[in-house]
Design an enzyme around this catalytic site. Sequence first.
Site, PDB file in Angstrom:
ATOM      1  N   ASP A   1      13.292 -25.074  15.119  1.00 22.85           N
ATOM      2  CA  ASP A   1      12.361 -23.952  15.106  1.00 22.85           C
ATOM      3  C   ASP A   1      13.069 -22.647  15.391  1.00 22.85           C
ATOM      4  OD1 ASP A   1      12.470 -24.113  17.935  1.00 22.85           O
ATOM      5  OD2 ASP A   1      10.970 -25.712  17.816  1.00 22.85           O
TER       6      ASP A   1
ATOM      7  N   LYS B   1       7.384 -21.685  14.870  1.00 27.17           N
ATOM      8  CA  LYS B   1       6.095 -21.011  14.980  1.00 27.17           C
ATOM      9  C   LYS B   1       6.364 -19.598  15.428  1.00 27.17           C
ATOM     10  CE  LYS B   1       5.203 -25.148  17.089  1.00 27.17           C
ATOM     11  NZ  LYS B   1       5.262 -25.714  18.403  1.00 27.17           N
TER      12      LYS B   1
ATOM     13  N   MET C   1       7.603 -16.682  27.566  1.00 26.44           N
ATOM     14  CA  MET C   1       6.581 -16.242  26.610  1.00 26.44           C
ATOM     15  C   MET C   1       5.719 -15.141  27.215  1.00 26.44           C
ATOM     16  SD  MET C   1       5.483 -19.985  25.167  1.00 26.44           S
ATOM     17  CE  MET C   1       5.623 -20.847  26.712  1.00 26.44           C
TER      18      MET C   1
HETATM   19  N1  SAH Z   1      12.159 -24.851  25.897  1.00 25.85           N
HETATM   20  C1  SAH Z   1      12.569 -23.472  26.007  1.00 25.85           C
HETATM   21  C2  SAH Z   1      11.429 -22.532  26.196  1.00 25.85           C
HETATM   22  C3  SAH Z   1      10.472 -22.477  25.048  1.00 25.85           C
HETATM   23  S1  SAH Z   1       9.183 -21.297  25.318  1.00 25.85           S
HETATM   24  C4  SAH Z   1      13.578 -23.343  27.152  1.00 25.85           C
HETATM   25  O1  SAH Z   1      13.751 -24.284  27.929  1.00 25.85           O
HETATM   26  O2  SAH Z   1      14.203 -22.287  27.243  1.00 25.85           O
HETATM   27  C5  SAH Z   1       9.813 -19.896  24.490  1.00 25.85           C
HETATM   28  C6  SAH Z   1      10.157 -18.815  25.468  1.00 25.85           C
HETATM   29  O3  SAH Z   1      11.404 -19.079  26.087  1.00 25.85           O
HETATM   30  C7  SAH Z   1      10.350 -17.449  24.839  1.00 25.85           C
HETATM   31  O4  SAH Z   1       9.113 -16.808  24.657  1.00 25.85           O
HETATM   32  C8  SAH Z   1      11.195 -16.756  25.877  1.00 25.85           C
HETATM   33  O5  SAH Z   1      10.396 -16.323  26.943  1.00 25.85           O
HETATM   34  C9  SAH Z   1      12.052 -17.868  26.385  1.00 25.85           C
HETATM   35  N2  SAH Z   1      13.392 -17.880  25.733  1.00 25.85           N
HETATM   36  C10 SAH Z   1      13.927 -18.873  25.018  1.00 25.85           C
HETATM   37  N3  SAH Z   1      15.185 -18.554  24.629  1.00 25.85           N
HETATM   38  C11 SAH Z   1      15.433 -17.331  25.100  1.00 25.85           C
HETATM   39  C12 SAH Z   1      16.541 -16.450  25.030  1.00 25.85           C
HETATM   40  N4  SAH Z   1      17.655 -16.772  24.373  1.00 25.85           N
HETATM   41  N5  SAH Z   1      16.437 -15.249  25.642  1.00 25.85           N
HETATM   42  C13 SAH Z   1      15.332 -14.906  26.307  1.00 25.85           C
HETATM   43  N6  SAH Z   1      14.251 -15.693  26.400  1.00 25.85           N
HETATM   44  C14 SAH Z   1      14.304 -16.903  25.812  1.00 25.85           C
END
Ligand code: SAH
Length: 466
Positions: A247, A269, A382
Amino acid sequence: MMTLPLVLKGDLRPFTIIGGGDVASRKVQTLVNAGAKVRVIAPSAGVDIAKLAQRGAIDVEAREATPNEHFEPGSFVVLATDNSELNEALAAQARSQNCFVCRVDQHEGNDFIFPAVIDRSPILVSISSRGTSPALTRHLKQRIDAFLPQEYRQLGELVETLRADVKKRFAAPLRPAFWRKFMRSNVPELVLARQPDRAMQLAERLLSGKEEGNGEVYLVGAGPGDPDLLTFRALRLIQSADIVFYDRLVGPGVMALVPEDAERIYVGKAMADHAVPQDEINQRLADEARKGKRVLRLKGGDPFIFGRGGEEIELLAQYGVPFQVVPGITAASGCAAYGGIPLTHRDHAQSVRFVTGHLRNGTCNLPWNELIHPHQTLVIYMGLSGLSEICKQLMSHGMDPDTPIALVEKGTLPDQRVHTGTIATMPASIEGKEIHAPTLTIIGSVVNLHSKLAWRPELVRDESAD
Ligand code: SAH
């Protein structure tokens, strides 16, 4: 000098080692481990050599070697005295008896050299630099050693035990194809995942020509973006996938590691527009695995942190489709590390709380009273579109309006930006600014450390927002 790596049977020909110092001792040990017949000639030898002699593992002649020493014709001679004239004379003498010579005091002109060896017996990986750079060879050895799971030993042993069966079952011309299929199957990965029984069952099914059941789903955390933050296991599974579901959060650096011939399916998404509904993703993972494919489900960060990874494997568990889950570095860890914001610095926070700021019907239903605790760091996933609502709620429940906040935009990626401010000022100060997803919000006094601890010059780009 041109060289060619060959693998010798340990006991093919005897070895004579002249010298009893440290270098000699290491060579002797290597040779004994390989089952070689070893004779050492040295007036005095170190304890390791003495111990081996006591055990009867080697013969030691406690005397000075002479230039006209007799060597068994065609045997191997290692010259490890600290007298280069003597080494020179002995080399000539050994060669006149058709022996192969290795002088440890020089790297040119040797008939053989000892490579650095990574031992996963029966698998051996040898590395050499034609003797020119032992330090580089050692460096490479360490890197490859760390990368090569110990379980390759078990895989080597499994293949050894299957050889006779394969020979019985397949005529010689068909065997290479069988082994190719075997290596591409899930057997090696099952061995590396320490599931020897399943590996053996699958190997037997492959041998009997029944292939079904080979499929498996790998739910793999791809980390926050920088491909260097993948785990070894994640990389291995990525490289062995037949089909990949990924994704938006999985960056191009990670996708570049997917095999060229693997099928890629985007199921990302973007907030409101669900590219593929979750139920359908769950179902497709199961379907593809049941066709016998190795299905890679790549998720940003860690699959079990706001990743719906749990839902995706629930259906697999229900269907009895085998799966593995590989943790990844979650955005909180990645953004904190690359932004120089230690989430639980002792002077600032005793706990850290990960929450989702995802809005439902314009509000988010969070336990605000628990979130305003002063010695706690809040990490909000998020949370960008709901930022002003979140800051408003925190303040109205009693959080100090001067509490520092950081937005880490595209954390760990080359275009990472860190915006800092306070919860009172941040929402207004980013209005009209273009801030790209993904963005992680960090709230708490640890954010103040960013100005001191940001350490990657190319990633600092601090955008003070107040
Ligand atoms: N499973 C993922 C999170 C998914 S929810 C994890 O463990 O990181 C998606 C959210 O993760 C985004 O809206 C953002 O808030 C955060 N996120 C994921 N990758 C990011 C990145 N490289 N930099 C900043 N925020 C990130």
